[in-house]
Design a protein around this motif. Structure first.
Motif, PDB file in Angstrom:
ATOM      1  N   ILE A   1       0.896  -1.127  -0.052  1.00 16.61           N
ATOM      2  CA  ILE A   1      -0.104   0.013   0.075  1.00 16.61           C
ATOM      3  C   ILE A   1       0.837   1.160  -0.092  1.00 16.61           C
ATOM      4  O   ILE A   1       0.581   2.203  -0.927  1.00 16.61           O
ATOM      5  CB  ILE A   1      -0.946   0.072   1.057  1.00 16.61           C
ATOM      6  N   THR A   2       1.843   1.302   0.938  1.00 16.07           N
ATOM      7  CA  THR A   2       2.624   2.466   0.965  1.00 16.07           C
ATOM      8  C   THR A   2       3.490   2.510  -0.351  1.00 16.07           C
ATOM      9  O   THR A   2       3.628   3.707  -0.872  1.00 16.07           O
ATOM     10  CB  THR A   2       4.065   2.152   2.075  1.00 16.07           C
ATOM     11  N   SER A   3       3.864   1.567  -1.091  1.00 17.43           N
ATOM     12  CA  SER A   3       4.732   1.790  -2.339  1.00 17.43           C
ATOM     13  C   SER A   3       3.664   2.071  -3.447  1.00 17.43           C
ATOM     14  O   SER A   3       3.993   2.849  -4.388  1.00 17.43           O
ATOM     15  CB  SER A   3       5.276   0.434  -2.506  1.00 17.43           C
ATOM     16  N   THR A   4       2.510   1.821  -3.235  1.00 26.21           N
ATOM     17  CA  THR A   4       1.444   2.185  -4.327  1.00 26.21           C
ATOM     18  C   THR A   4       1.197   3.607  -4.118  1.00 26.21           C
ATOM     19  O   THR A   4       0.968   4.529  -4.992  1.00 26.21           O
ATOM     20  CB  THR A   4       0.098   1.518  -4.041  1.00 26.21           C
ATOM     21  N   LEU A   5       0.969   4.144  -2.789  1.00 23.80           N
ATOM     22  CA  LEU A   5       0.866   5.424  -2.453  1.00 23.80           C
ATOM     23  C   LEU A   5       2.056   6.466  -2.995  1.00 23.80           C
ATOM     24  O   LEU A   5       1.585   7.614  -3.384  1.00 23.80           O
ATOM     25  CB  LEU A   5       0.458   5.881  -1.019  1.00 23.80           C
ATOM     26  N   LYS A   6       3.243   5.809  -2.905  1.00 23.91           N
ATOM     27  CA  LYS A   6       4.373   6.746  -3.473  1.00 23.91           C
ATOM     28  C   LYS A   6       4.425   6.788  -4.775  1.00 23.91           C
ATOM     29  O   LYS A   6       4.728   7.849  -5.366  1.00 23.91           O
ATOM     30  CB  LYS A   6       5.530   5.681  -3.014  1.00 23.91           C
TER      31      LYS A   6
ATOM     32  N   ALA B   1       0.949  10.247  -3.646  1.00 19.62           N
ATOM     33  CA  ALA B   1      -0.009  10.413  -2.559  1.00 19.62           C
ATOM     34  C   ALA B   1       0.564  10.080  -1.058  1.00 19.62           C
ATOM     35  O   ALA B   1      -0.242   9.710  -0.305  1.00 19.62           O
ATOM     36  CB  ALA B   1      -1.204   9.525  -2.710  1.00 19.62           C
ATOM     37  N   THR B   2       1.860  10.307  -0.919  1.00 19.47           N
ATOM     38  CA  THR B   2       2.557  10.231   0.297  1.00 19.47           C
ATOM     39  C   THR B   2       2.576  11.553   1.461  1.00 19.47           C
ATOM     40  O   THR B   2       2.683  11.466   2.323  1.00 19.47           O
ATOM     41  CB  THR B   2       3.859   9.832   0.253  1.00 19.47           C
ATOM     42  N   SER B   3       2.081  12.623   0.794  1.00 19.21           N
ATOM     43  CA  SER B   3       2.243  13.699   1.483  1.00 19.21           C
ATOM     44  C   SER B   3       1.323  13.860   2.764  1.00 19.21           C
ATOM     45  O   SER B   3       1.251  14.343   3.627  1.00 19.21           O
ATOM     46  CB  SER B   3       1.913  15.032   0.636  1.00 19.21           C
TER      47      SER B   3
ATOM     48  N   VAL C   1       1.759   7.583   9.312  1.00 12.63           N
ATOM     49  CA  VAL C   1       2.417   6.618   9.863  1.00 12.63           C
ATOM     50  C   VAL C   1       2.480   5.529   8.674  1.00 12.63           C
ATOM     51  O   VAL C   1       1.541   5.246   7.973  1.00 12.63           O
ATOM     52  CB  VAL C   1       1.528   6.159  11.303  1.00 12.63           C
ATOM     53  N   VAL C   2       3.627   4.560   8.921  1.00 12.12           N
ATOM     54  CA  VAL C   2       3.494   3.302   8.055  1.00 12.12           C
ATOM     55  C   VAL C   2       3.879   2.065   8.777  1.00 12.12           C
ATOM     56  O   VAL C   2       4.201   2.341   9.944  1.00 12.12           O
ATOM     57  CB  VAL C   2       4.705   3.802   6.965  1.00 12.12           C
ATOM     58  N   SER C   3       3.996   0.852   8.123  1.00 10.63           N
ATOM     59  CA  SER C   3       4.099  -0.097   8.870  1.00 10.63           C
ATOM     60  C   SER C   3       5.818  -0.186   9.278  1.00 10.63           C
ATOM     61  O   SER C   3       6.479   0.361   8.485  1.00 10.63           O
ATOM     62  CB  SER C   3       3.524  -1.310   8.126  1.00 10.63           C
TER      63      SER C   3
ATOM     64  N   GLU D   1      11.762   6.307   2.256  1.00  8.35           N
ATOM     65  CA  GLU D   1      12.801   7.400   2.555  1.00  8.35           C
ATOM     66  C   GLU D   1      12.004   8.573   3.588  1.00  8.35           C
ATOM     67  O   GLU D   1      12.014   9.572   2.773  1.00  8.35           O
ATOM     68  CB  GLU D   1      13.472   8.061   1.172  1.00  8.35           C
ATOM     69  N   SER D   2      11.728   8.273   4.701  1.00  6.20           N
ATOM     70  CA  SER D   2      10.854   9.205   5.542  1.00  6.20           C
ATOM     71  C   SER D   2      11.193   9.067   6.849  1.00  6.20           C
ATOM     72  O   SER D   2      11.622   8.013   7.267  1.00  6.20           O
ATOM     73  CB  SER D   2       9.560   9.437   5.181  1.00  6.20           C
ATOM     74  N   ASP D   3      11.086  10.102   7.672  1.00  6.62           N
ATOM     75  CA  ASP D   3      11.059   9.862   9.221  1.00  6.62           C
ATOM     76  C   ASP D   3       9.764   9.765   9.708  1.00  6.62           C
ATOM     77  O   ASP D   3       9.718   9.865  11.049  1.00  6.62           O
ATOM     78  CB  ASP D   3      12.004  10.971   9.757  1.00  6.62           C
ATOM     79  N   LEU D   4       8.692   9.158   8.973  1.00  3.99           N
ATOM     80  CA  LEU D   4       7.558   8.790   9.416  1.00  3.99           C
ATOM     81  C   LEU D   4       7.571   7.880  10.447  1.00  3.99           C
ATOM     82  O   LEU D   4       8.277   6.799  10.563  1.00  3.99           O
ATOM     83  CB  LEU D   4       6.566   8.294   8.337  1.00  3.99           C
TER      84      LEU D   4
END
Length: 318
Positions: free
Chosen positions: A65-70, A74-76, A80-82, A88-91
């Motif tokens: 899901i995260t890679s799809t949003l990227k 749509a990552t802005s 929070v992520v798994s 490449e983020s400090d989330l």
């Protein structure tokens, strides 16, 4: 006659008590309804204007899901992520879908929790801290439908529709009846004590193999755990064995080390022909848009092993 006056007074007191009680109950019901109601509905999410991003912070509890949003930009709005997401983020990291870190998710402010459908996901727990959106992701059709839904939720529908079409095209089966039989193995060096853990034909990575133009070596679908005994490995005797190593090449076992784990297994054609290889990529086992790239990487690895096999035969003949 005077006896009626005290009785009337008691009735007024009872009426006032009843009125107060009803008022309290109504207020309590209103408060409880506000407490338990979900802050946002899925209908509201999927009907948002695709030209503007979703207002609610998103939480992604799956790498795919995260890679799809990227990919769809749509990552802005990610809060929070798994633990296993490649970004490449400090989330903050919120655990996994099966074992979510509820406290961290709450602190992140994420309200819409994006979860890949799977048995054992604690939906009730997630509902207590936000609104989980369950996304089926077990086949190409399911993945593409979920990609489009992510586009609607995030306000990036046009990019999501483009990615969905690309996935359908790139992951379409191109296998022929006489195509080489390729066994995909999970991870680096094989465990000789138990045998290799392998990719099922029905999985998304199994579809990658078909999209690359190769056949699975199994005559019947695998039952139970996807681990082959050494006897079963020799019995199916694949033309090629390719390990999917989720790391960079300099951080994982070498191709020579991977192939050496098969030494001593009698009757294994891939060992005799030198057609045991590996694909190195940090996201080699992820199931997001990187599957498109994996198709071409797999073709290149099989081509490399095929050329090597031909070269070794020429050397032997000379």
């Amino acid at each position: 006659m005077n006896l009626s006056r005290p009785l009337h007074g008691r009735e007024e007191v009872i009426d006032r008590i009843a009125l107060v009680t009803v008022t309290i109950l109504v207020l309590a019901a209103t408060l409880l309804a506000g407490w338990w109601s979900e802050p946002i509905s899925q209908d509201t999410l999927v009907s948002q204007d695709a030209s503007s991003p979703a207002a609610d912070p998103l939480g992604s509890l799956a790498p795919c899901i995260t890679s799809t949003l990227k990919v769809i930009g749509a990552t802005s709005n990610l809060a929070v992520v798994s633990d296993y997401c490649h970004i490449e983020s400090d989330l903050p990291r919120g655990g996994t879908a099966l074992l979510p870190d509820l406290e961290r998710i709450i602190r992140s402010g994420a309200r819409v929790l994006l979860v890949r459908a799977a048995a054992g996901v604690p939906i009730d727990s997630l509902r207590r801290i936000g609104m989980p959106v369950i996304l089926p992701w077990s086949s190409v059709d399911q993945m593409c439908t979920s990609v489009e839904k992510l586009g609607k939720i995030s306000g990036n529908l046009e990019a999501a529709l483009s990615l969905s079409e690309q996935l359908r095209t790139s992951l379409a089966s191109r296998v022929t009846p006489d195509a080489p039989r390729v066994l995909l193995v999970i991870g680096g060096e094989m465990d000789r004590s138990g045998g290799p853990w392998v990719i099922r034909e029905s999985s998304l990575h199994g579809q990658v193999l078909h999209a690359a133009g190769f056949r699975h070596p199994f005559e019947v679908p695998l039952q139970g755990a996807p681990q082959l005994s050494l006897e079963s490995l020799v019995e199916i005797d694949p033309d090629y064995i390719v390990h999917l190593v989720p790391s960079n090449e300099d951080a994982g076992p070498s191709r020579e080390q991977i192939a050496s784990a098969y030494i001593g297994i009698p009757g294994l054609s891939a060992l005799e022909k030198g057609t045991i290889g590996a694909i190195y990529h940090p996201q080699a086992l992820d199931e997001g848009p990187e599957l498109i790239t994996l198709v071409e990487i797999l073709r290149r690895e099989i081509s490399r092993l095929s050329r090597r096999n031909v070269q070794e035969r020429v050397v032997d003949e000379n």
